[in-house]
Design a protein around this motif. Structure first.
Motif, short mmCIF file in Angstrom:
data_model
loop_
_atom_site.label_atom_id
_atom_site.label_comp_id
_atom_site.label_asym_id
_atom_site.label_seq_id
_atom_site.Cartn_x
_atom_site.Cartn_y
_atom_site.Cartn_z
N SER A 56 0.55 -1.04 -0.25
CA SER A 56 0.20 0.20 0.21
C SER A 56 0.69 0.97 -0.29
N ARG A 77 -2.80 -3.59 4.71
CA ARG A 77 -4.63 -3.45 5.89
C ARG A 77 -4.98 -3.32 4.87
N SER A 78 -4.39 -1.91 4.20
CA SER A 78 -5.12 -0.35 3.43
C SER A 78 -5.87 -0.47 2.26
N ASN A 129 7.28 -7.92 2.01
CA ASN A 129 8.57 -6.37 2.36
C ASN A 129 7.66 -5.93 3.82
N SER A 169 17.30 -5.75 5.93
CA SER A 169 17.78 -4.24 6.09
C SER A 169 19.01 -3.93 6.50
N TYR A 221 14.31 -2.73 16.61
CA TYR A 221 14.32 -3.45 14.95
C TYR A 221 15.42 -3.92 14.20
N PRO A 266 18.30 -2.55 2.80
CA PRO A 266 18.49 -0.75 2.56
C PRO A 266 19.07 -0.40 3.91
N VAL A 268 15.81 4.71 2.75
CA VAL A 268 15.12 4.62 1.81
C VAL A 268 14.11 5.71 1.99
N THR A 275 10.45 7.13 2.41
CA THR A 275 9.22 6.25 2.82
C THR A 275 8.67 7.15 3.78
O1 NJP Z 1 7.69 1.57 4.84
P1 NJP Z 1 5.99 2.12 4.87
P2 NJP Z 1 8.62 1.18 3.48
N1 NJP Z 1 -0.34 -6.33 8.06
O2 NJP Z 1 6.01 2.24 5.52
C1 NJP Z 1 3.21 -2.43 5.37
C2 NJP Z 1 12.27 -2.19 5.22
N2 NJP Z 1 13.07 -1.19 4.70
O3 NJP Z 1 8.21 0.73 2.38
O4 NJP Z 1 -0.83 -2.84 6.70
C3 NJP Z 1 0.03 -6.09 6.22
O5 NJP Z 1 6.30 2.84 3.48
C4 NJP Z 1 1.88 -0.55 5.46
O6 NJP Z 1 1.03 -2.16 4.88
P3 NJP Z 1 -0.42 -1.17 6.18
C5 NJP Z 1 11.02 -1.97 6.12
O7 NJP Z 1 11.57 -2.88 7.73
C6 NJP Z 1 12.39 0.55 4.98
O8 NJP Z 1 9.92 1.80 4.12
O9 NJP Z 1 -1.47 -0.85 4.96
N3 NJP Z 1 0.64 -4.84 5.94
C7 NJP Z 1 2.85 -0.34 4.58
O10 NJP Z 1 2.27 -0.84 2.97
C8 NJP Z 1 9.65 -2.98 5.44
O11 NJP Z 1 9.97 -4.05 5.70
C9 NJP Z 1 13.79 1.47 4.96
O12 NJP Z 1 -0.96 -0.38 6.89
C10 NJP Z 1 1.62 -4.39 7.07
C11 NJP Z 1 4.06 -1.19 4.42
O13 NJP Z 1 4.18 -2.29 5.68
C12 NJP Z 1 9.72 -2.78 4.14
O14 NJP Z 1 11.53 -2.12 3.94
C13 NJP Z 1 15.21 1.25 5.26
C14 NJP Z 1 1.23 -4.52 8.43
C15 NJP Z 1 5.41 -0.51 4.87
O15 NJP Z 1 5.53 0.43 3.99
C16 NJP Z 1 8.85 -1.76 3.60
O16 NJP Z 1 9.29 -0.29 4.58
C17 NJP Z 1 15.28 -0.53 5.90
C18 NJP Z 1 0.81 -5.85 8.85
N4 NJP Z 1 0.73 -6.05 10.17
C19 NJP Z 1 14.15 -1.39 5.12
N5 NJP Z 1 2.15 -3.38 8.54
C20 NJP Z 1 13.99 2.82 4.93
N6 NJP Z 1 11.83 2.74 4.29
O17 NJP Z 1 14.51 3.71 5.20
C21 NJP Z 1 2.42 -2.46 7.99
O18 NJP Z 1 16.78 -0.72 5.88
N7 NJP Z 1 2.41 -3.02 7.08
#
Ligand code: NJP
Length: 246
Positions: A14, A37-38, A89, A141, A154, A185, A188, A190
């Motif tokens: 999402s 979830r969204s 992811n 990560s 984390y 990564p 990033v 986000t």
């Molecule tokens: O973050 P964000 P990223 N069930 O907040 C979902 C890793 N990473 O793209 O459910 C299902 O935009 C949530 O969706 P929603 C990081 O640890 C990042 O950066 O609708 N889904 C949203 O789509 C993560 O593993 C960086 O709220 C669930 C998504 O997760 C991955 O990259 C650095 C959920 C989060 O999207 C993607 O994160 C790094 C659930 N219970 C690693 N809970 C960085 N951004 O700097 C959450 O080293 N989500």
């Protein structure tokens, strides 16, 4: 893997990395199954992908619930005939110093970042074995390589994901032709930092994000590269950080 007509489930689709990955894989011919979830955001993403000529399915769900994953796999098979890959992811990063004892947030990270990955593997593995191959990509990560302030829990969850990926690879790739990749990564751009409630960390994160960070598309490209190698090539780890990050 040649992506055309392959079906790939993407969790956390999402926003951020998941959303960018869904576009990248769909633009290159894959059927993408969008999980998060969204539901409203997933529906918008599906429309955007279809407007670009791609194929997408919304399979709303919470990765901490094994039954939601099982439903996503069922829906994917019913719509596209089979499942060829999973991008684990979805993740959370509510950083805090341990002495603040934000134990609910620790548990959330363990539930989503670790158990969510295990649930995904349990749900898709029978399908991948049936198809005699496939690919599982887990988003770990830079935090699996080193500690950073407020990141004790984390970092522990992402270290678990990296080591679990190596165990998966050794058990699945030689015997079943299921390749496994851990993507690691650095920073990033986000919404990942939005879940931070510790005010002391929020200020530190603002300072850290003042550098030129990676874009979600950069990680999507790394995922695409890992997925599209010939079956004999297993990209184990992709450690990808901003040039400016120390
Ligand atoms: O973050 P964000 P990223 N069930 O907040 C979902 C890793 N990473 O793209 O459910 C299902 O935009 C949530 O969706 P929603 C990081 O640890 C990042 O950066 O609708 N889904 C949203 O789509 C993560 O593993 C960086 O709220 C669930 C998504 O997760 C991955 O990259 C650095 C959920 C989060 O999207 C993607 O994160 C790094 C659930 N219970 C690693 N809970 C960085 N951004 O700097 C959450 O080293 N989500």
């Amino acid at each position: 893997m040649e992506l055309k007509d392959k079906t790939i489930i993407i969790t956390g689709a999402s926003s951020g990395i998941g959303e960018a990955t869904a576009h990248k894989l769909a633009d290159n011919g894959a059927n993408v199954v969008l999980m998060a979830r969204s539901t409203d955001k997933l529906k918008e993403l599906k429309s955007a992908i279809e407007n670009n000529g791609g194929k997408a399915l919304v399979a709303s769900g919470d990765v901490t619930k094994k039954s939601d994953f099982d439903n996503a796999v069922k829906e994917a098979v019913s719509e596209f005939g089979k499942v060829d890959g999973l991008i684990n992811n979805a993740g959370l990063m509510p950083l805090s110093f341990i002495e603040k004892l934000k134990t609910d947030e620790w548990e959330q990270m363990v539930d989503v970042n670790i158990k969510g990955v295990l649930n995904g593997v349990a749900a898709v593995l029978p399908e991948l074995k049936k198809n005699k191959g496939g690919h599982i990509i887990n988003i770990s990560s830079m935090a699996a390589h080193r500690y950073f302030p407020g990141g004790a829990v984390y970092c522990a969850t992402k270290s678990a994901v990296k080591m679990f990926s190596e165990g998966l690879r050794q058990e699945l790739a030689p015997e079943y032709g299921i390749n496994v990749t851990s993507i690691e990564p650095g920073a990033v751009e986000t919404s990942l930092t939005d879940t931070i409630t510790d005010e002391d960390i929020k200020d530190k994160m603002k300072e850290m994000m003042e550098m030129t960070t990676l874009k979600a598309e950069d990680i999507a490209n790394a995922i695409y590269y890992s997925l599209t190698q010939p079956a004999r090539v297993n990209i184990n780890d992709v450690y990808i950080v901003p040039s400016e990050q120390k």
